[in-house]
Scaffold this motif. Sequence first.
Motif, PDB file in Angstrom:
ATOM      1  N   PHE A 238       0.801  -1.220   0.000  1.00 25.84           N
ATOM      2  CA  PHE A 238       0.000   0.000   0.000  1.00 25.84           C
ATOM      3  C   PHE A 238       0.844   1.286   0.000  1.00 25.84           C
ATOM      4  O   PHE A 238       0.281   2.381   0.044  1.00 25.84           O
ATOM      5  CB  PHE A 238      -0.923   0.016   1.228  1.00 25.84           C
ATOM      6  N   GLY A 239       2.169   1.164  -0.041  1.00 27.63           N
ATOM      7  CA  GLY A 239       3.025   2.345   0.026  1.00 27.63           C
ATOM      8  C   GLY A 239       2.981   3.206  -1.218  1.00 27.63           C
ATOM      9  O   GLY A 239       2.655   2.745  -2.316  1.00 27.63           O
ATOM     10  N   ASP A 240       3.335   4.476  -1.047  1.00 26.20           N
ATOM     11  CA  ASP A 240       3.404   5.437  -2.138  1.00 26.20           C
ATOM     12  C   ASP A 240       4.767   5.298  -2.828  1.00 26.20           C
ATOM     13  O   ASP A 240       5.794   5.512  -2.194  1.00 26.20           O
ATOM     14  CB  ASP A 240       3.237   6.852  -1.574  1.00 26.20           C
ATOM     15  N   PRO A 241       4.800   4.947  -4.125  1.00 16.74           N
ATOM     16  CA  PRO A 241       6.078   4.747  -4.813  1.00 16.74           C
ATOM     17  C   PRO A 241       6.994   5.972  -4.759  1.00 16.74           C
ATOM     18  O   PRO A 241       8.217   5.832  -4.752  1.00 16.74           O
ATOM     19  CB  PRO A 241       5.662   4.436  -6.261  1.00 16.74           C
ATOM     20  N   THR A 258       3.647 -12.657   2.960  1.00 15.39           N
ATOM     21  CA  THR A 258       3.852 -11.963   4.219  1.00 15.39           C
ATOM     22  C   THR A 258       2.720 -12.231   5.206  1.00 15.39           C
ATOM     23  O   THR A 258       1.715 -12.870   4.863  1.00 15.39           O
ATOM     24  CB  THR A 258       3.940 -10.447   3.962  1.00 15.39           C
ATOM     25  N   TYR A 259       2.863 -11.705   6.412  1.00 16.82           N
ATOM     26  CA  TYR A 259       1.792 -11.795   7.414  1.00 16.82           C
ATOM     27  C   TYR A 259       0.510 -11.162   6.865  1.00 16.82           C
ATOM     28  O   TYR A 259      -0.582 -11.713   7.033  1.00 16.82           O
ATOM     29  CB  TYR A 259       2.242 -11.077   8.688  1.00 16.82           C
ATOM     30  N   LEU A 260       0.637 -10.027   6.207  1.00 14.69           N
ATOM     31  CA  LEU A 260      -0.504  -9.336   5.612  1.00 14.69           C
ATOM     32  C   LEU A 260      -1.232 -10.238   4.619  1.00 14.69           C
ATOM     33  O   LEU A 260      -2.471 -10.350   4.636  1.00 14.69           O
ATOM     34  CB  LEU A 260      -0.026  -8.056   4.918  1.00 14.69           C
ATOM     35  N   ILE A 261      -0.474 -10.891   3.760  1.00  9.57           N
ATOM     36  CA  ILE A 261      -1.067 -11.768   2.741  1.00  9.57           C
ATOM     37  C   ILE A 261      -1.658 -13.022   3.394  1.00  9.57           C
ATOM     38  O   ILE A 261      -2.755 -13.472   3.029  1.00  9.57           O
ATOM     39  CB  ILE A 261      -0.006 -12.150   1.691  1.00  9.57           C
ATOM     40  N   GLU A 291      -4.492  -2.802  -7.983  1.00  8.30           N
ATOM     41  CA  GLU A 291      -5.569  -2.167  -7.229  1.00  8.30           C
ATOM     42  C   GLU A 291      -6.629  -3.184  -6.810  1.00  8.30           C
ATOM     43  O   GLU A 291      -7.193  -3.097  -5.717  1.00  8.30           O
ATOM     44  CB  GLU A 291      -6.205  -1.045  -8.061  1.00  8.30           C
ATOM     45  N   ARG A 292      -6.903  -4.144  -7.686  1.00 11.88           N
ATOM     46  CA  ARG A 292      -7.898  -5.162  -7.356  1.00 11.88           C
ATOM     47  C   ARG A 292      -7.420  -6.025  -6.184  1.00 11.88           C
ATOM     48  O   ARG A 292      -8.183  -6.315  -5.254  1.00 11.88           O
ATOM     49  CB  ARG A 292      -8.182  -6.039  -8.587  1.00 11.88           C
ATOM     50  N   LEU A 293      -6.164  -6.437  -6.213  1.00 16.22           N
ATOM     51  CA  LEU A 293      -5.633  -7.247  -5.120  1.00 16.22           C
ATOM     52  C   LEU A 293      -5.582  -6.440  -3.821  1.00 16.22           C
ATOM     53  O   LEU A 293      -5.863  -6.978  -2.739  1.00 16.22           O
ATOM     54  CB  LEU A 293      -4.251  -7.789  -5.472  1.00 16.22           C
ATOM     55  N   ARG A 294      -5.242  -5.172  -3.933  1.00 18.20           N
ATOM     56  CA  ARG A 294      -5.250  -4.319  -2.744  1.00 18.20           C
ATOM     57  C   ARG A 294      -6.650  -4.284  -2.121  1.00 18.20           C
ATOM     58  O   ARG A 294      -6.814  -4.358  -0.904  1.00 18.20           O
ATOM     59  CB  ARG A 294      -4.832  -2.894  -3.113  1.00 18.20           C
ATOM     60  N   ALA A 295      -7.650  -4.150  -2.984  1.00 13.48           N
ATOM     61  CA  ALA A 295      -9.027  -4.099  -2.492  1.00 13.48           C
ATOM     62  C   ALA A 295      -9.410  -5.403  -1.799  1.00 13.48           C
ATOM     63  O   ALA A 295     -10.059  -5.395  -0.747  1.00 13.48           O
ATOM     64  CB  ALA A 295      -9.981  -3.809  -3.650  1.00 13.48           C
ATOM     65  N   LEU A 296      -9.003  -6.541  -2.381  1.00 18.16           N
ATOM     66  CA  LEU A 296      -9.298  -7.830  -1.763  1.00 18.16           C
ATOM     67  C   LEU A 296      -8.669  -7.915  -0.372  1.00 18.16           C
ATOM     68  O   LEU A 296      -9.297  -8.381   0.589  1.00 18.16           O
ATOM     69  CB  LEU A 296      -8.765  -8.969  -2.636  1.00 18.16           C
ATOM     70  N   ILE A 297      -7.415  -7.481  -0.274  1.00 17.40           N
ATOM     71  CA  ILE A 297      -6.697  -7.551   1.000  1.00 17.40           C
ATOM     72  C   ILE A 297      -7.341  -6.620   2.024  1.00 17.40           C
ATOM     73  O   ILE A 297      -7.583  -7.012   3.172  1.00 17.40           O
ATOM     74  CB  ILE A 297      -5.210  -7.199   0.782  1.00 17.40           C
ATOM     75  N   ARG A 298      -7.647  -5.409   1.591  1.00 16.38           N
ATOM     76  CA  ARG A 298      -8.244  -4.429   2.507  1.00 16.38           C
ATOM     77  C   ARG A 298      -9.628  -4.902   2.973  1.00 16.38           C
ATOM     78  O   ARG A 298      -9.943  -4.870   4.166  1.00 16.38           O
ATOM     79  CB  ARG A 298      -8.352  -3.075   1.814  1.00 16.38           C
ATOM     80  N   SER A 300     -10.817  -7.828   3.151  1.00 18.66           N
ATOM     81  CA  SER A 300     -10.769  -9.049   3.957  1.00 18.66           C
ATOM     82  C   SER A 300     -10.560  -8.745   5.439  1.00 18.66           C
ATOM     83  O   SER A 300     -10.764  -9.618   6.288  1.00 18.66           O
ATOM     84  CB  SER A 300      -9.627  -9.956   3.475  1.00 18.66           C
ATOM     85  N   GLY A 301     -10.127  -7.525   5.718  1.00 14.45           N
ATOM     86  CA  GLY A 301      -9.799  -7.155   7.093  1.00 14.45           C
ATOM     87  C   GLY A 301      -8.346  -7.387   7.442  1.00 14.45           C
ATOM     88  O   GLY A 301      -7.912  -7.118   8.572  1.00 14.45           O
ATOM     89  N   ALA A 302      -7.552  -7.873   6.467  1.00 16.69           N
ATOM     90  CA  ALA A 302      -6.151  -8.205   6.744  1.00 16.69           C
ATOM     91  C   ALA A 302      -5.313  -6.972   7.054  1.00 16.69           C
ATOM     92  O   ALA A 302      -4.416  -7.017   7.903  1.00 16.69           O
ATOM     93  CB  ALA A 302      -5.542  -8.951   5.551  1.00 16.69           C
ATOM     94  N   LEU A 303      -5.592  -5.857   6.368  1.00 17.65           N
ATOM     95  CA  LEU A 303      -4.830  -4.638   6.640  1.00 17.65           C
ATOM     96  C   LEU A 303      -5.084  -4.161   8.062  1.00 17.65           C
ATOM     97  O   LEU A 303      -4.147  -3.840   8.802  1.00 17.65           O
ATOM     98  CB  LEU A 303      -5.192  -3.548   5.630  1.00 17.65           C
ATOM     99  N   ALA A 304      -6.346  -4.133   8.456  1.00 24.12           N
ATOM    100  CA  ALA A 304      -6.683  -3.715   9.820  1.00 24.12           C
ATOM    101  C   ALA A 304      -6.092  -4.679  10.844  1.00 24.12           C
ATOM    102  O   ALA A 304      -5.597  -4.251  11.901  1.00 24.12           O
ATOM    103  CB  ALA A 304      -8.196  -3.634   9.982  1.00 24.12           C
ATOM    104  N   ALA A 305      -6.113  -5.971  10.552  1.00 26.78           N
ATOM    105  CA  ALA A 305      -5.559  -6.964  11.472  1.00 26.78           C
ATOM    106  C   ALA A 305      -4.050  -6.800  11.615  1.00 26.78           C
ATOM    107  O   ALA A 305      -3.496  -6.964  12.713  1.00 26.78           O
ATOM    108  CB  ALA A 305      -5.887  -8.371  10.980  1.00 26.78           C
TER     109      ALA A 305
END
Length: 346
Positions: A238-241, A258-261, A291-298, A300-305
């Motif tokens: 999710f970082g800014d390039p 990663t843990y996030l994934i 962007e689609r994979l980012r949305a799936l991860i976000r 899913s609650g994984a980013l918050a977790a």
Amino acid sequence: MRSRVDKALGAFLGEQRARLSGIDPALAEVSDALEAFVLGGGKRLRPAFAYWGYRGAGGVDGDAAVAAVAALELVQASALIHDDLMDRSDTRRGEPSMHRRFEKMHRQAAWRGPGGLFGESAAVLLGDLTLVWSDEMLHTSGLGPQELARARPVFDEMRTEVTVGQYLDVLTQATADTSLERAGKVARFKAAKYTVERPLLLGAAIAGAPAAVSAAYTAFGLPLGEAFQLRDDVLGVFGDPSRTGKPAGDDLREGKRTYLIAAAFGALDDGAWAELDKGLGDPSLTDEGVERLRALIRDSGALAATEQRIDELMTASLSALAAAGIDDEARTVLRALADAATRRTV
């Protein structure tokens, strides 16, 4: 600390330049590349943790101690050069990665053979060279024989751990292991111990710290190091390039487990799980795919977790630091370093 570490590194690399130029003028490019890579950026967190671990254990400030902990940056350079090659990363800190730099040199000179192979070979050798030099810099730092004898086992253990941690990372990508247990182990050995705990213990060893101080550094350093790696994992997706110096979604294209994934895989339904699994590790993944994979991860609650896990680790780490029997000035600086390591955007 950063300027003192850079000064020590610059002096050491200047000596190596003189050595290499005496072997062959063609090695000037090696010196140029390594000086640019080592001195061109980096947060210098590892030397800072080692130095303040040393000071916290009663160590007295001096150039020898600074030069000794600066050797950690050469270990880091080796790890990054090899990591970029294994990940096929094109950039590092906004500049061409080492293998790409030498591939470009080959192409511009119109030399024979595949330019990509030349670049990869150069990166392997320069990564090895910086690891060799880390040993030399530690031993020529000016530390006394007893200090070096105490530092040596910690330095060796750290380099073993980060190397096998890198292997476990590669293995996890190849086997597509999605477990939190494996992701946590990779984070612990690839980064957590190497970034914080071992540098602290190196400083403690140089100072001749008692066992209680070393134990307190482990209690502080291990959870902090894991939080550091989790922050790195979040930035990798999710970082800014413009701030990280790496293309958006690089960790997704590289298939980093990663843990996030792992948290995302554990929370997604079958359809979304399959979509993430298909896109993860696809080097041709488009920006829209990222962007689609980012949305799936976000979603899913994984980013918050992961953010919650970072907070939990930081609470444990800072509690251990508060209870540690170390110098108060060092405690204050280590607290600030902990914040810098986990609340960063690059």
